[in-house]
Design an enzyme around this catalytic site. Structure first.
Site, PDB file in Angstrom:
ATOM      1  N   ARG A 143       4.977  -5.042   3.470  1.00 49.13           N
ATOM      2  CA  ARG A 143       5.869  -5.664   4.376  1.00 49.13           C
ATOM      3  C   ARG A 143       5.283  -4.733   5.842  1.00 49.13           C
ATOM      4  O   ARG A 143       5.808  -3.861   6.287  1.00 49.13           O
ATOM      5  CB  ARG A 143       7.317  -5.368   4.495  1.00 49.13           C
ATOM      6  CG  ARG A 143       8.288  -6.356   5.021  1.00 49.13           C
ATOM      7  CD  ARG A 143       9.529  -6.455   4.351  1.00 49.13           C
ATOM      8  NE  ARG A 143      10.440  -7.362   4.758  1.00 49.13           N
ATOM      9  CZ  ARG A 143      11.544  -7.147   5.494  1.00 49.13           C
ATOM     10  NH1 ARG A 143      11.826  -5.959   5.372  1.00 49.13           N
ATOM     11  NH2 ARG A 143      12.107  -8.248   6.055  1.00 49.13           N
TER      12      ARG A 143
ATOM     13  N   HIS B 239      13.198  -3.408 -11.138  1.00 49.18           N
ATOM     14  CA  HIS B 239      12.735  -2.459 -10.235  1.00 49.18           C
ATOM     15  C   HIS B 239      13.153  -2.376  -8.923  1.00 49.18           C
ATOM     16  O   HIS B 239      12.605  -2.949  -7.984  1.00 49.18           O
ATOM     17  CB  HIS B 239      11.159  -2.568 -10.147  1.00 49.18           C
ATOM     18  CG  HIS B 239      10.185  -1.113  -9.495  1.00 49.18           C
ATOM     19  ND1 HIS B 239      10.759   0.047  -9.710  1.00 49.18           N
ATOM     20  CD2 HIS B 239       9.532  -1.218  -8.602  1.00 49.18           C
ATOM     21  CE1 HIS B 239      10.122   0.615  -9.002  1.00 49.18           C
ATOM     22  NE2 HIS B 239       9.187   0.115  -8.299  1.00 49.18           N
TER      23      HIS B 239
ATOM     24  N   ASN C 157       2.541 -12.864  -1.298  1.00 47.74           N
ATOM     25  CA  ASN C 157       2.263 -12.272  -2.577  1.00 47.74           C
ATOM     26  C   ASN C 157       1.944 -12.905  -3.824  1.00 47.74           C
ATOM     27  O   ASN C 157       1.211 -12.543  -4.758  1.00 47.74           O
ATOM     28  CB  ASN C 157       3.152 -11.024  -2.731  1.00 47.74           C
ATOM     29  CG  ASN C 157       2.787  -9.789  -1.801  1.00 47.74           C
ATOM     30  OD1 ASN C 157       1.676  -9.429  -1.702  1.00 47.74           O
ATOM     31  ND2 ASN C 157       3.862  -9.405  -1.349  1.00 47.74           N
TER      32      ASN C 157
ATOM     33  N   GLY D  12      -6.667  -0.802  -2.913  1.00 45.05           N
ATOM     34  CA  GLY D  12      -6.284  -0.168  -1.849  1.00 45.05           C
ATOM     35  C   GLY D  12      -5.799   1.381  -2.272  1.00 45.05           C
ATOM     36  O   GLY D  12      -6.484   2.086  -3.226  1.00 45.05           O
TER      37      GLY D  12
ATOM     38  N   ARG E 182      10.538  10.056 -11.833  1.00 47.64           N
ATOM     39  CA  ARG E 182      10.870  10.777 -10.456  1.00 47.64           C
ATOM     40  C   ARG E 182      12.331  11.255 -11.096  1.00 47.64           C
ATOM     41  O   ARG E 182      12.697  12.297 -10.238  1.00 47.64           O
ATOM     42  CB  ARG E 182      11.248   9.212  -9.611  1.00 47.64           C
ATOM     43  CG  ARG E 182      10.219   9.020  -8.936  1.00 47.64           C
ATOM     44  CD  ARG E 182      10.291   7.755  -7.951  1.00 47.64           C
ATOM     45  NE  ARG E 182       9.163   7.572  -7.337  1.00 47.64           N
ATOM     46  CZ  ARG E 182       8.750   6.311  -6.513  1.00 47.64           C
ATOM     47  NH1 ARG E 182       9.428   5.095  -6.866  1.00 47.64           N
ATOM     48  NH2 ARG E 182       7.840   6.075  -5.879  1.00 47.64           N
TER      49      ARG E 182
END
Ligand code: APR
Length: 318
Positions: A84, A182, A102, A11, A158
């Site tokens: 989701r 996470h 999953n 993906g 980030r």
């Protein structure tokens, strides 16, 4: 350069991974597996392959709906999962429904790895990160050095970006370490954030740092909202490749990685984000950081929530 890297899930993240592996010449062969019809993986590989003459680059790409293309891969990066999204009746799947789906996908991923490349080093990106890595660990039964999750590398990137923007300095000057699970209780370690070797507080106020740390915790959701569909895919792919390159080039690079703890930090039998040395063998060493009392407490909270996820995985195991 490795002989072969396998990517599971073609993906958004898998596509960037394939492209970057070719551009950076990280492997002679790249295999991409995705079950999506008519043949997403084959299509993405053909597209990139047709561009390789322009890059003057002879890397061989093979895409398939079947896992046998992974045969003898030295490294596997796992991105397979479903996000989701609303069901046909308009309702959203519950957390448990999503996790069940999953985990089933992860079981298929594990079978593919065990059958075709049991010696590979495995980096997993798919979410929910901590649950998926734990399930891979249960299924693959490979040495703990060879299985890891990518989260801290992205969360730290980030944090570094936000700090660099606030301080008005190059991102290259900012060092940071985000530990823990996470999730909402990930742990940006302020004392480890340095700008050109100097404490971050010299450049950015406490209040701004509080806000940056909050933004880091919610950074995934911020991108999801802006995109409208799907989640961040370029920065996660680059972060996983930072880990892959540390391994491929035996850099002995210290990075935060979701690693299996066996007593380190007082935790046993859990994957959670900690600093490790990454080299040719995978996780070559877990580094024990000196944490303040407050940070120790926050780490403990993060351990509690990752443990909860692990228990959910165990409960959903027949
Ligand atoms: N085997 C191989 N591929 C699979 C399987 C399977 N059993 N099941 C699903 N896939 C594929 C899907 O067909 C899809 O193409 O996994 C791919 C996932 O791609 P995207 O939905 O585009 O998701 P992406 O943005 O790449 O993120 C992948 O990483 O960061 C996490 O939350 C993110 O869990 C997600 C994962």
């Amino acid at each position: 350069m490795l002989q072969k890297i396998g990517i599971i899930g073609g993906g958004n993240i898998g596509g960037v991974l394939a492209l970057e592996i070719v551009k950076r010449r990280l492997a002679r062969n790249v295999a991409l597996v995705d079950i999506k019809e008519p043949d997403l993986a084959k299509g993405k590989c053909l597209d990139i392959s047709e561009g390789t003459p322009v890059l003057k680059n002879d890397i061989n790409l093979m895409g398939s709906k079947e896992y046998d293309v992974l045969k003898d891969a030295n490294m596997v990066i796992n991105t397979a999962g479903v996000p989701r999204t609303a069901k046909p009746d308009g309702t959203l799947p519950s957390r448990e429904e999503l996790l069940t789906t999953n985990l089933k996908i992860t079981d298929a991923v594990s079978n593919g790895i065990s059958k075709y490349c049991p010696k590979a080093i495995v980096i997993s990106i798919a979410n929910p990160l901590d649950a998926i890595v734990y399930r891979l660990h249960m299924n693959l039964k490979i040495p703990k050095q060879r299985l890891m999750g990518m989260a801290g590398a992205l969360d730290s990137a980030r944090y570094r970006y936000f700090v660099a923007q606030e301080a008005g300095v190059s991102v290259d000057n900012v060092e940071a370490m985000v530990l823990g699970g996470h999730g909402d209780d990930m742990l940006p370690i302020r004392s480890a954030c340095r700008i050109a070797g100097m404490p971050v507080e010299k450049f950015v106020s406490q209040e701004k740092l509080d806000a940056i740390e909050n933004r880091t915790r919610n950074a995934g959701g911020e991108v999801v909202k802006l995109l409208g569909s799907g989640s961040a895919f370029v920065s996660p792919a680059w972060s996983a490749l930072d880990m892959a390159e540390a391994i491929i080039f035996d850099k002995k690079k210290i990075m935060p990685v979701s690693a299996y703890l066996d007593g380190e930090y007082g935790v046993k039998g859990l994957f959670i984000g900690v600093p490790v040395i990454l080299g040719a063998e995978g996780i070559e060493k877990i580094i024990i950081m000196d944490l303040s009392e407050k940070e120790k407490e926050a780490f403990k909270n993060s351990v509690t929530s990752v443990e909860k996820t692990k228990n959910e995985v165990l409960a959903l195991t027949k």
